[in-house]
Design an enzyme around this catalytic site. Structure first.
Site, PDB file in Angstrom:
ATOM      1  N   SER A 148      34.005  51.888  36.295  1.00  0.00           N
ATOM      2  CA  SER A 148      35.197  52.717  36.105  1.00  0.00           C
ATOM      3  C   SER A 148      36.350  51.854  35.602  1.00  0.00           C
ATOM      4  O   SER A 148      36.281  50.625  35.682  1.00  0.00           O
ATOM      5  CB  SER A 148      35.570  53.326  37.467  1.00  0.00           C
ATOM      6  OG  SER A 148      36.929  53.664  37.536  1.00  0.00           O
ATOM      7  N   TYR A 161      38.286  53.573  46.347  1.00  0.00           N
ATOM      8  CA  TYR A 161      37.494  53.801  45.127  1.00  0.00           C
ATOM      9  C   TYR A 161      37.528  52.553  44.249  1.00  0.00           C
ATOM     10  O   TYR A 161      36.488  52.101  43.740  1.00  0.00           O
ATOM     11  CB  TYR A 161      38.090  54.991  44.376  1.00  0.00           C
ATOM     12  CG  TYR A 161      37.380  55.418  43.127  1.00  0.00           C
ATOM     13  CD1 TYR A 161      37.807  54.980  41.872  1.00  0.00           C
ATOM     14  CD2 TYR A 161      36.300  56.295  43.179  1.00  0.00           C
ATOM     15  CE1 TYR A 161      37.167  55.393  40.716  1.00  0.00           C
ATOM     16  CE2 TYR A 161      35.662  56.713  42.013  1.00  0.00           C
ATOM     17  CZ  TYR A 161      36.110  56.264  40.793  1.00  0.00           C
ATOM     18  OH  TYR A 161      35.481  56.672  39.639  1.00  0.00           O
ATOM     19  N   LYS A 165      34.358  50.309  43.197  1.00  0.00           N
ATOM     20  CA  LYS A 165      33.978  50.172  41.782  1.00  0.00           C
ATOM     21  C   LYS A 165      34.106  48.712  41.322  1.00  0.00           C
ATOM     22  O   LYS A 165      33.358  48.269  40.447  1.00  0.00           O
ATOM     23  CB  LYS A 165      34.822  51.096  40.909  1.00  0.00           C
ATOM     24  CG  LYS A 165      34.575  52.592  41.155  1.00  0.00           C
ATOM     25  CD  LYS A 165      33.135  53.014  40.871  1.00  0.00           C
ATOM     26  CE  LYS A 165      32.949  54.516  40.991  1.00  0.00           C
ATOM     27  NZ  LYS A 165      31.570  54.972  40.712  1.00  0.00           N
TER      28      LYS A 165
END
Ligand code: NAP
Ligand code: GCO
Length: 287
Positions: A148, A161, A165
């Site tokens: 990402s 997150y 990632k």
């Protein structure tokens, strides 16, 4: 004599895309099926699997789908065993399943943090661990992780997150390092901001009908001044799953419309009249 395009074919390969009832996972599966692969997918509940199966049938894809939580090792091992029995050992694994929680870190509970880390980082560990023995025995394999922008950049409210990632980028490099000797390639797709149900809250029109501030912001950070579409990612997904990429390993390939290369422009300079509404790329089960 086979030509260069044959290197991008997946005929006879078995592909497992996790969390692929809709969104990017469904797009990857569609591309793999068109390239000749057999498709297996899982999702977190039966409602999503059923909706996904309906989508695959509409696309003419005879996929195998089942409920499997990527954070539960026993469920993953049972899923892999079933796929092995139905199709043969898995050649391609896409660790696509993911969640995000947009909460300021000071307000995020440890449980919320762990939920994101478990799905987005531990899940790929569990699923990769389940398919590697078959790939080693076969002497080949492709593992593709869903990284990402947040594998490289932070932003407010996405601490768990981004940590997951970022960790997934390093897990990609480590699987490359440990299993490259068995002709197994582990790379990652690093999408920019793509119009899927996961990013829908960031694009919702305001009450007065104006653009969401984040929508305007992302367009000002993207040279193409648009959100990505799931079809933008299909070619890269096939490339990384195919023999054409056999000497690429440990890489995160960013497909972001140029976000990571561009300092961005003042959002107020954007001509809103140029933008057409971003279509949702796929189904989303109501929360
Ligand atoms: P998404 O909303 O992140 O969907 C992922 C799928 O995984 C959903 O069907 C989801 O189910 C499922 N899932 C969640 N937890 C699971 C679990 N424990 N076990 C199995 N499946 C589970 O969809 P997306 O936007 O298509 O993103 C796909 C992947 O790309 C994600 O890893 C995401 O982080 C990454 N990514 C997305 C973007 C973007 O702009 N969209 C950009 C970069 C990276 P639920 O619907 O119940 O959550
Ligand atoms: C967010 C978005 C992003 C995208 C994607 C960008 O809240 O910032 O959800 O995280 O999903 O990961 O590459």
């Amino acid at each position: 004599m086979s030509g260069i395009l044959d290197k991008f074919r997946l005929d006879g390969k078995v592909a497992w895309i996790t969390g692929a009832s809709y969104g990017l996972g469904l797009a990857y599966a569609q591309a793999y099926a068109e390239a000749g692969a057999k498709i297996a997918f899982n999702d977190i509940n039966q409602e999503l699997v059923d909706r996904g199966m309906a989508e695959y049938r509409k696309l003419g894809i005879d996929a195998y789908g089942a409920v499997c939580d990527v954070t539960k090792e026993a469920e993953v091992e049972a899923f892999v065993k079933t796929v092995n029995e139905k199709f043969g050992s898995i050649d391609i694994l896409v660790n696509n399943a993911g969640i995000i929680k947009r909460i300021p870190m000071t307000e995020m509970t440890l449980e919320q943090w762990n939920q994101v880390i478990n799905v987005d980082l531990t899940g790929p560990f569990i699923c990769s661990k389940a398919v590697l023995p078959g790939m080693i025995k076969k002497g080949s394999g492709k593992i593709i992780n869903a990284c990402s922008m947040m594998s490289e950049l932070g932003r407010e409210t996405v601490s768990a997150y981004a940590a997951a990632k970022g960790g997934l980028k390093m897990l990609t490099k480590n699987i490359c390092s440990e299993y490259g000797q068995y002709n197994i390639q582990c790379n990652a797709i690093g999408p920019g901001y793509i119009a899927t149900p996961q990013t829908a809250p960031l694009r919702e029109k305001q009450e007065d009908g104006s653009m969401h501030p984040f929508d305007r912001f992302i367009r000002s950070k993207t040279p193409a001044q648009r959100w990505g579409r799931t079809e933008d990612l299909m070619g890269l997904a096939v490339f990384l799953a195919s023999p054409a990429s056999d000497f690429i390993n440990g890489q995160v390939v960013y497909i972001d419309g140029g976000i990571l290369a561009y300092i961005g422009q003042d959002p107020s300079n954007l001509d809103e009249s140029k933008f057409k509404a971003e279509e949702e790329s796929d189904i989303k089960v109501a929360d």
